[in-house]
Design an enzyme around this catalytic site. Structure first.
Site, PDB file in Angstrom:
ATOM      1  N   GLY A 119       0.838  -1.194   0.000  1.00 12.49           N
ATOM      2  CA  GLY A 119       0.000   0.000   0.000  1.00 12.49           C
ATOM      3  C   GLY A 119       0.872   1.242   0.000  1.00 12.49           C
ATOM      4  O   GLY A 119       2.060   1.165   0.343  1.00 12.49           O
ATOM      5  N   GLN A 169       2.778  10.070   1.722  1.00 14.09           N
ATOM      6  CA  GLN A 169       4.117   9.481   1.871  1.00 14.09           C
ATOM      7  C   GLN A 169       5.067   9.943   0.759  1.00 14.09           C
ATOM      8  O   GLN A 169       6.282   9.843   0.901  1.00 14.09           O
ATOM      9  CB  GLN A 169       4.041   7.946   1.870  1.00 14.09           C
ATOM     10  N   CYS A 229       5.896  -0.213   7.531  1.00 15.56           N
ATOM     11  CA  CYS A 229       5.522   0.985   6.788  1.00 15.56           C
ATOM     12  C   CYS A 229       6.729   1.442   5.975  1.00 15.56           C
ATOM     13  O   CYS A 229       7.845   1.468   6.489  1.00 15.56           O
ATOM     14  CB  CYS A 229       5.091   2.087   7.756  1.00 15.56           C
ATOM     15  N   LEU A 230       6.480   1.795   4.735  1.00 14.38           N
ATOM     16  CA  LEU A 230       7.572   2.264   3.878  1.00 14.38           C
ATOM     17  C   LEU A 230       8.162   3.570   4.400  1.00 14.38           C
ATOM     18  O   LEU A 230       9.292   3.916   4.054  1.00 14.38           O
ATOM     19  CB  LEU A 230       7.081   2.427   2.433  1.00 14.38           C
ATOM     20  N   HIS A 287      -4.447   1.224   7.680  1.00 14.61           N
ATOM     21  CA  HIS A 287      -3.095   1.788   7.765  1.00 14.61           C
ATOM     22  C   HIS A 287      -2.961   2.973   6.790  1.00 14.61           C
ATOM     23  O   HIS A 287      -2.432   4.030   7.156  1.00 14.61           O
ATOM     24  CB  HIS A 287      -2.088   0.672   7.451  1.00 14.61           C
ATOM     25  N   GLU A 288      -3.463   2.809   5.573  1.00 14.36           N
ATOM     26  CA  GLU A 288      -3.362   3.892   4.570  1.00 14.36           C
ATOM     27  C   GLU A 288      -4.236   5.084   4.957  1.00 14.36           C
ATOM     28  O   GLU A 288      -3.825   6.240   4.795  1.00 14.36           O
ATOM     29  CB  GLU A 288      -3.758   3.395   3.174  1.00 14.36           C
ATOM     30  N   HIS A 293      -2.626   7.272   7.438  1.00 18.18           N
ATOM     31  CA  HIS A 293      -1.673   8.212   6.813  1.00 18.18           C
ATOM     32  C   HIS A 293      -2.382   9.492   6.393  1.00 18.18           C
ATOM     33  O   HIS A 293      -1.835  10.585   6.535  1.00 18.18           O
ATOM     34  CB  HIS A 293      -1.035   7.584   5.568  1.00 18.18           C
TER      35      HIS A 293
HETATM   36  O1  GNR Z   1       4.034  -2.552   2.596  1.00 21.58           O
HETATM   37  C1  GNR Z   1       3.368  -2.425   3.623  1.00 21.58           C
HETATM   38  N1  GNR Z   1       3.067  -3.536   4.350  1.00 21.58           N
HETATM   39  C2  GNR Z   1       2.159  -3.548   5.392  1.00 21.58           C
HETATM   40  C3  GNR Z   1       2.110  -4.665   6.193  1.00 21.58           C
HETATM   41  C4  GNR Z   1       1.207  -4.749   7.237  1.00 21.58           C
HETATM   42  C5  GNR Z   1       0.333  -3.710   7.463  1.00 21.58           C
HETATM   43  C6  GNR Z   1       0.360  -2.575   6.655  1.00 21.58           C
HETATM   44  C7  GNR Z   1       1.265  -2.500   5.628  1.00 21.58           C
HETATM   45  S1  GNR Z   1       1.273  -1.101   4.593  1.00 21.58           S
HETATM   46  C8  GNR Z   1       2.927  -1.089   4.073  1.00 21.58           C
HETATM   47  C9  GNR Z   1       3.168  -0.026   3.018  1.00 21.58           C
HETATM   48  C10 GNR Z   1       2.929   1.343   3.613  1.00 21.58           C
HETATM   49  O2  GNR Z   1       3.697   1.905   4.329  1.00 21.58           O
HETATM   50  N2  GNR Z   1       1.783   1.907   3.348  1.00 21.58           N
HETATM   51  O3  GNR Z   1       1.496   3.093   3.872  1.00 21.58           O
HETATM   52 NI    NI Z   2       2.624   3.166   5.739  1.00 15.17          NI
END
Ligand code: GNR
Ligand code: NI
Length: 167
Positions: free
Chosen positions: A46, A51, A92-93, A134-135, A138
């Site tokens: 995601g 980001q 998270c990236l 999670h997204e 953000h």
């Molecule tokens: O790549 C991602 N893996 C992930 C694994 C578990 C829960 C959420 C994520 S999202 C993350 C990519 C990211 O930072 N998205 O904002």
């Molecule tokens: Ni993230």
């Protein structure tokens, strides 16, 4: 297509609240496609526009094994469905190299626009539910590290700041 630089914690620009997208233009579609390329290259499942330093309500994701089911969601709204919660090891990236367990609602109703400005609605569960939440966090300036203890979050902040100084 160009890969986009990803902001990293504790960058304050990740704390901004993303604004709704008023019109789904070609520029938005191009950004979404560049975000997908960037997400696949990372690799990740995601990515939120904030980001890549674009504080607008745009997220992309693909939780498929084969990486052939890209989703683009604009102005997403979430509501939990039921009381069940589930735990996932999240990464998270924007917090590279750190993984911690986060508990969230197991199912969420999603309402959004797609890249053609058409309304889409569905119930997400499993990894998709976690990823969409999670997204959407953000888009509200929130990171998964905010669910951890202050001690854990501060440890992560210090390690990433050290890495940033050394590179
Ligand atoms: O790549 C991602 N893996 C992930 C694994 C578990 C829960 C959420 C994520 S999202 C993350 C990519 C990211 O930072 N998205 O904002
Ligand atoms: Ni993230």
């Amino acid at each position: 297509m160009p890969l986009l630089p990803i902001l990293e914690f504790p960058d304050r620009r990740l704390r901004v609240k993303a604004r709704p997208i008023a019109e789904v233009t070609d520029a938005i579609r191009t950004l979404a496609n560049n975000m997908l390329e960037t997400m696949y290259a990372a690799p990740g499942i995601g990515l939120a526009a904030i980001q890549v330093n674009q504080p607008i309500q745009l997220i992309v994701l693909d939780i498929s094994e084969e990486k052939n089911q890209p989703m683009i969601l604009i102005n997403p709204k979430l509501a939990p469905v039921g009381d069940e919660r589930s735990c996932y090891d999240e990464g998270c990236l924007s917090v590279p190299g750190f993984y911690e367990t986060v508990e969230r609602p197991a199912k969420v109703q999603v309402e959004a626009l797609n890249e053609h400005a058409e309304p889409v609605g569905f119930v997400a569960e499993g990894l998709l539910a976690t990823c969409i939440q999670h997204e959407c966090d953000h888009l509200n300036g929130k990171l998964f590290v905010d669910y951890l203890t202050t001690l854990k979050r501060e440890r992560i902040r210090k390690k990433l700041e050290k890495q940033h100084r050394e590179s």
